[in-house]
Design an enzyme around this catalytic site. Structure first.
Site, short mmCIF file in Angstrom:
data_model
loop_
_atom_site.label_atom_id
_atom_site.label_comp_id
_atom_site.label_asym_id
_atom_site.label_seq_id
_atom_site.Cartn_x
_atom_site.Cartn_y
_atom_site.Cartn_z
N ALA A 1 0.77 -1.24 0.00
CA ALA A 1 0.00 0.00 0.00
C ALA A 1 0.80 1.30 0.00
O ALA A 1 0.29 2.33 -0.45
CB ALA A 1 -0.95 0.02 1.20
N ASP B 1 -0.75 -4.22 -6.01
CA ASP B 1 0.07 -3.30 -6.80
C ASP B 1 1.52 -3.64 -6.48
O ASP B 1 2.15 -3.04 -5.62
CB ASP B 1 -0.26 -1.85 -6.43
CG ASP B 1 0.47 -0.85 -7.28
OD1 ASP B 1 0.51 -1.03 -8.51
OD2 ASP B 1 1.04 0.12 -6.73
N CYS C 1 3.90 -0.79 -12.25
CA CYS C 1 4.25 0.43 -12.97
C CYS C 1 5.45 0.15 -13.88
O CYS C 1 6.43 0.88 -13.89
CB CYS C 1 4.54 1.59 -12.01
SG CYS C 1 5.86 1.29 -10.83
N GLY D 1 -1.45 6.53 -1.92
CA GLY D 1 -2.36 7.18 -2.85
C GLY D 1 -3.54 6.30 -3.23
O GLY D 1 -4.69 6.73 -3.23
N LYS D 2 -3.24 5.04 -3.56
CA LYS D 2 -4.32 4.13 -3.94
C LYS D 2 -5.19 3.78 -2.74
O LYS D 2 -6.41 3.61 -2.87
CB LYS D 2 -3.74 2.88 -4.60
CG LYS D 2 -2.98 3.16 -5.91
CD LYS D 2 -2.44 1.88 -6.51
CE LYS D 2 -1.66 2.17 -7.79
NZ LYS D 2 -0.38 2.85 -7.52
#
Length: 453
Positions: free
Chosen positions: A109, A177, A230, A113-114
């Site tokens: 996390a 992520d 990313c 931001g997410k």
């Protein structure tokens, strides 16, 4: 520095599209801003910025910041009225089927931001578990979520296997992520290019497969798992999707939101794997403002719903001190939330969530520290509940007291009553203090303060 070997790989992968991609990497990186509607109304934020950001079509409340502007230096940023985030990162959560009331896990996390986006999407009746394996990054995560004033989030510090051991098929939505080789960050962070190598790509891909496997254990039947990176490498993206679906037959690929699909490209083709990859999307800097992202959504079709595999570590208020503590909360808040003890802190735990017995960096909203029957409000309490405190000092950005408060100075507060008082900026909680004799003694945390004038 953009590695030559990376450029050759991308030229082979993109073909005739590569010149546009390479040209975009030579341009200045872009900056995004997402309005935090948990704290502030969008119209007020836009009216007080001093510049006109460009709306992003695929993220509600998302904007592109004009070159040369520094919104991170404004007091509105300190008040958590917005979060500075790359547009491609915003697209990840915007693409997902997250709904109010869901149980959600953000497995990797930091910096937050997410998680902030997810907390807003699920609303006050949802529960978000934000996990970060690196302690220093977990502290950054807590700081950002405190500033955003989230009320529905627990921050844990565990590895993915440790999270899977706690939560058996528990979540409606899981975001993985995953840490990656960072090819999408070359333009923003030159050191990412210096650290890149084909060998590191393969190491990252193997680690991501492990993360996905552990993440899958926490998803309830009918729930969703969103995998994102990313980076641009097919080893970390498409190949991992194919491997995951082959080894997890109870998951199926699902489409992402049409708005995100409109600004992204399809997955790179892998012969014979079209069905597995048909809904994956790639975010490229030459197609939309931002850096780079890969997204793949899966839904679990079997397995049922499990529960937490631990006993709640939070405690009820001690009987002898309970009424005094409740009275202190009632004096601070119009309608105080249900509070429990987590260590020595009085905490508003989101929607009855059972707190794990270890690795807890934030157990909900820390209302304050408890020493017997003595209650001392915490900064997070002011940030999350400041709007609902009867004693408030609401300032405008032009008021000189705002900068003085952010420097940690005592400020005049003739408008406020005596006692603990929330300090607001255009209606958004900034922090708090204690008023005596018409002056507010500053409680803004020392680590957040601006340098002296």
């Amino acid at each position: 520095m953009i590695p030559e070997a990376f450029c050759k790989r991308m030229q082979d992968l993109l073909g005739g599209e590569y010149p546009d991609f390479y040209r975009a990497l030579q341009e200045k990186d872009t900056h995004g801003l997402r309005v935090n509607r948990q704290k502030a109304e969008e119209e007020i934020v836009l009216a007080t910025l001093g510049f006109s950001p460009t709306p992003l079509s695929f993220v509600p409340g998302g904007y592109l910041v004009p070159a040369g502007e520094r919104p991170g230096a404004l007091p509105q940023h300190h008040a958590g009225m917005y979060y500075l985030q790359d547009p491609s990162a915003m697209a990840t959560v915007a693409a997902a089927p997250v709904a109010p009331g869901m149980r959600v896990l953000d497995l990797c996390a930091a910096p937050g931001g997410k998680s902030g986006q997810l907390a807003e999407r699920i609303g006050p009746r949802g529960v978000l578990v934000s996990n970060e394996i690196v302690p220093a990054r977990a502290r950054v995560l807590v700081g950002n979520l405190e500033r955003l004033g989230v009320r529905n989030t627990v921050v844990l510090h565990r590895d993915p296997a440790g999270i899977a051991s706690l939560f058996d098929r528990y979540f409606d939505f899981v975001l993985a992520d995953a840490p990656c080789s960072g090819e999408g960050m070359f333009r923003k962070y030159p050191e990412a290019g210096e650290e890149w190598s084909p060998e590191n790509v393969l190491l990252c891909a193997a680690r991501q497969r492990d993360i996905l496997h552990e993440a899958s254990k926490t998803v309830a039947e009918g729930g969703y798992l969103l995998y994102s990176t990313c980076t641009f490498s097919p080893e970390e993206n498409e190949e991992n999707v194919v491997a995951f679906l082959a080894s997890h037959p109870d998951f199926t690929p699902e489409p992402l939101s049409p708005a995100v699909e409109a600004v992204t490209a399809p997955a790179l083709p892998l012969p014979g794997r079209e069905a597995a990859l048909r809904f994956c999307r790639r975010y490229y800097p030459h197609l939309a403002p931002g850096e780079g992202q890969f997204m793949a959504l899966f839904r679990r079709t079997a397995g049922g719903r499990g529960e937490c595999r631990y006993r709640d570590a939070s405690l009820a208020l001690p009987k002898r001190d309970a009424e005094k503590l409740r009275a202190a909360l009632r004096a601070l808040l119009k309608d105080p939330p249900e509070a429990r003890l987590v260590g020595e802190n009085l905490v508003a735990v989101p929607d009855g969530f059972p707190i794990p017995p270890g690795g807890v960096f934030m157990g909900g909203v820390c209302l304050g520290n408890v020493n017997g029957s003595v209650f001392m409000p915490h900064h997070q309490c002011f940030s999350a509940f400041g709007k609902e405190m009867p004693n408030r000092l609401d300032l405008s950005p032009e008021d000189g007291r705002v900068q003085a408060y952010l420097r940690g100075e005592e400020i005049p507060a003739p408008e406020a009553g005596a006692g603990y008082c929330a300090v607001l900026l255009c209606g958004a909680p900034l922090g708090g203090g204690k008023v005596s004799g018409g002056r507010l003694k500053n409680r803004y945390p020392k680590g957040l303060r601006l340098p002296p004038a």
